[in-house]
Design a protein around this motif. Structure first.
Motif: not given
Length: 155
Positions: A119, A121, A128, A130
């Motif tokens: 993850t 940010t 957020t 992936e």
């Protein structure tokens, strides 16, 4: 600015292409326990588990994208496993198409639950995302988790 949400810094060493390949090939499910390391590494090349770049540079640290390719080839060529037909779940990975030749390998190991995502940010928005983080290395703990997921999952 984006930041990766890790579990903190690690002092562990990344593993090499050779170490990763031998760990897969030495597994009882493959049957390579009677060969020397050199024979087994050459066998991985002969069986298309690894490619020319891997074979010529076995001491390079393995990247997550190279590991995904090796795992995918292991599933296809050694275990006769078919690909997942619907790779849309992998589209959550915002970096999936950063390497066009890696897409299928990454999508397969991701969709089969063998390798996961990280993850990140965006610090300015707090949003957020992936990512597969395909160019980062693999440490021994992650390799052991990957190997466990290859052999201990339902197909």
């Amino acid at each position: 600015m984006l930041s990766i949400n890790d579990k903190g810094p690690s002092n562990k060493m990344n593993i090499t292409v050779r170490e990763f390949t031998l760990a897969i090939m030495r597994d009882d499910n493959i049957g390579g326990e009677m060969m020397t390391d050199d024979e087994l590494f050459r066998e991985a090349y002969t069986m298309n588990v690894i490619d020319n770049q891997d074979y010529l540079h076995p001491d390079d640290y393995i990247t997550r994208k190279a590991a995904a390719r090796i795992i995918h080839h292991t599933l296809l060529y050694l275990l006769d496993e078919i690909d997942v037909s619907d790779i849309r779940p992998a589209n959550v990975l915002v970096d999936l198409y950063d390497c066009r030749t890696c897409v299928l390998h990454i999508a397969q190991v991701y969709c089969k639950g063998i390798m996961g995502s990280k993850t990140i940010t965006d610090k300015s928005s707090g949003k957020t995302y992936e990512i597969f983080d395909m160019n980062s290395g693999i440490e021994h703990d992650e390799m052991n988790q990957i190997l466990s997921k290859i052999w201990n999952r339902s197909k």
